[in-house]
Design a protein around this motif. Structure first.
Motif, mmCIF file in Angstrom:
data_model
loop_
_atom_site.group_PDB
_atom_site.id
_atom_site.type_symbol
_atom_site.label_atom_id
_atom_site.label_comp_id
_atom_site.label_asym_id
_atom_site.label_seq_id
_atom_site.Cartn_x
_atom_site.Cartn_y
_atom_site.Cartn_z
ATOM 1 N N SER A 158 0.889 -1.078 0.016
ATOM 2 C CA SER A 158 0.101 -0.058 -0.074
ATOM 3 C C SER A 158 0.794 1.312 0.054
ATOM 4 O O SER A 158 1.764 1.201 0.873
ATOM 5 N N LYS B 255 1.057 5.490 -0.382
ATOM 6 C CA LYS B 255 0.699 7.089 -0.431
ATOM 7 C C LYS B 255 1.561 7.648 -1.480
ATOM 8 O O LYS B 255 2.748 7.839 -1.588
ATOM 9 N N ASN C 125 -1.584 -1.224 -3.824
ATOM 10 C CA ASN C 125 -3.032 -0.444 -3.659
ATOM 11 C C ASN C 125 -2.316 1.066 -3.535
ATOM 12 O O ASN C 125 -1.409 1.259 -2.559
ATOM 13 N N LEU C 126 -3.130 1.887 -4.017
ATOM 14 C CA LEU C 126 -2.966 3.262 -3.834
ATOM 15 C C LEU C 126 -3.796 3.973 -2.683
ATOM 16 O O LEU C 126 -5.065 3.927 -2.675
ATOM 17 N N ASP C 127 -3.040 4.188 -1.559
ATOM 18 C CA ASP C 127 -3.672 4.599 -0.255
ATOM 19 C C ASP C 127 -4.548 5.979 -0.703
ATOM 20 O O ASP C 127 -3.944 6.628 -1.198
ATOM 21 N N MET C 128 -5.794 5.992 -0.094
ATOM 22 C CA MET C 128 -6.386 7.279 -0.549
ATOM 23 C C MET C 128 -6.173 8.154 1.020
ATOM 24 O O MET C 128 -6.023 7.724 1.976
ATOM 25 N N THR D 6 -5.225 11.637 -7.224
ATOM 26 C CA THR D 6 -5.010 10.025 -6.985
ATOM 27 C C THR D 6 -5.763 9.174 -7.867
ATOM 28 O O THR D 6 -5.235 8.493 -8.513
ATOM 29 N N LEU D 7 -7.099 9.638 -7.889
ATOM 30 C CA LEU D 7 -7.931 8.722 -8.993
ATOM 31 C C LEU D 7 -7.518 9.151 -10.339
ATOM 32 O O LEU D 7 -7.264 8.096 -11.255
ATOM 33 N N LEU E 246 -4.421 6.933 -10.994
ATOM 34 C CA LEU E 246 -4.964 5.412 -10.949
ATOM 35 C C LEU E 246 -5.508 5.260 -12.528
ATOM 36 O O LEU E 246 -5.143 4.024 -12.934
ATOM 37 N N THR F 57 -7.445 1.279 -5.499
ATOM 38 C CA THR F 57 -7.124 2.178 -4.527
ATOM 39 C C THR F 57 -8.243 1.933 -3.347
ATOM 40 O O THR F 57 -8.864 0.951 -3.171
ATOM 41 N N LEU G 202 -10.868 -2.737 -4.809
ATOM 42 C CA LEU G 202 -11.022 -1.599 -4.013
ATOM 43 C C LEU G 202 -10.823 -2.070 -2.588
ATOM 44 O O LEU G 202 -11.715 -2.843 -2.262
#
Length: 302
Positions: free
Chosen positions: A95, A97, A129-132, A141-142, A145, A157, A178
């Protein structure tokens, strides 16, 4: 508890205290929820989880990144962690950031960094995983992605249920893996729900929607009421067990984590490690003020 939550979130953003925390080590109780400061100690924790039938998502902690040099260092540390996952053969993914690898410095530079990371992970067959983060970073972020998804399928994400836009974002990503969470940041009433009851209701709604969508669903919560409702729903709707998992944070509800894995549910523990543990720990205190006593006891006992 609202004031306490705001207080610890404010502390999490204090860079001077973060620098001091590196000197203190894990003496403030953070050792209970952070799996060490280096890859060796973290890997031991992951192997112990794996022995109990639990996977891991590893977070190589790092915040307050303000230069390209710092972002590059963070990227290299992440690549080393990916290599360690491969070498040790553990059941784990990562994960990340985006602010850690330069989002606030230069979005294009950040994109190059995450492309390098996701490409390396794809070669190892490891998911990223792209941490929100907070709302100010959500759309960036989106956007990143969506660029990545044009080339890679090993990236996803997080959707935060307290945001008004969460359902729309989830619909746009219905084919994507997700992680669904309630939300850990203090956001404005203009963009997010504020009442626990409303957040819980929306969270459960989003979980049910994504469980019936093509994308894999990671249900990240320590709320046993939510977990029981999910278990009932997947049974009623014949949702296959391989299409979702439960997630919890390292060091929290450890016995419940093991019990869910024993029941046959896929389970992943969020495993943070590294020198930059301070901001992460402050946010955990903000979420769970009952841990403040633990921190104070750990401090005075040293």
């Amino acid at each position: 508890m609202g004031v306490t939550r705001s207080f610890f979130i404010a502390l999490s953003k204090n860079q001077a205290l973060n620098s001091g925390a590196k000197r203190w080590g894990l003496k403030l109780g953070a050792g209970k929820v952070v799996a060490g400061t280096d890859i060796k100690s973290m890997m031991q924790s992951v192997k112990e989880l794996n022995a109990n039938g639990i996977s891991a998502t590893i977070d190589n902690l790092g915040e307050f990144v303000q230069t390209k040099e710092e972002a590059t260092q963070a990227k290299e540390a992440i690549l080393k962690t990916l290599e360690a996952i491969q070498v040790h053969g553990v059941n784990a993914h990562m994960s990340i950031k985006l602010t850690q690898i330069g989002l606030d410095v230069d979005p294009d530079f950040c994109l190059e960094n995450i492309q390098e990371i996701v490409s390396a992970a794809a070669n190892y067959d490891i998911f990223i995983n792209l941490d929100m983060e907070d709302y100010d970073h959500l759309q960036q972020t989106l956007d990143i992605l969506n660029v990545l998804l044009k080339e890679y399928d090993n990236v996803g994400t997080v959707i935060q249920a307290y945001l008004y836009r969460a359902e729309k974002d989830l619909e746009n990503l219905k084919n994507v893996r997700l992680r669904l969470v309630k939300g850990a940041y203090k956001e404005s009433p203009e963009v997010s729900l504020q009442e626990k009851k409303e957040i819980d209701e929306n969270y459960l709604k989003l979980i049910k929607l994504h469980l019936q969508a093509p994308g894999y669903t990671s249900i990240a919560t320590h709320d046993h009421h939510i977990i029981e409702q999910v278990k009932a729903f997947v049974k009623e709707e014949n949702i296959p067990l391989h299409s979702f998992e439960f997630q919890m944070l390292y060091g929290f509800r450890t016995e419940m984590q093991k019990d869910l894995a024993k029941e046959g549910f896929a389970f992943t523990t969020y495993v943070p490690f590294g020198q930059d543990w301070y901001a992460y720990y402050m946010r955990r205190l903000a979420e769970r003020p009952q841990n403040i006593n633990l921190a104070l006891k750990s401090l005075v006992s040293k």
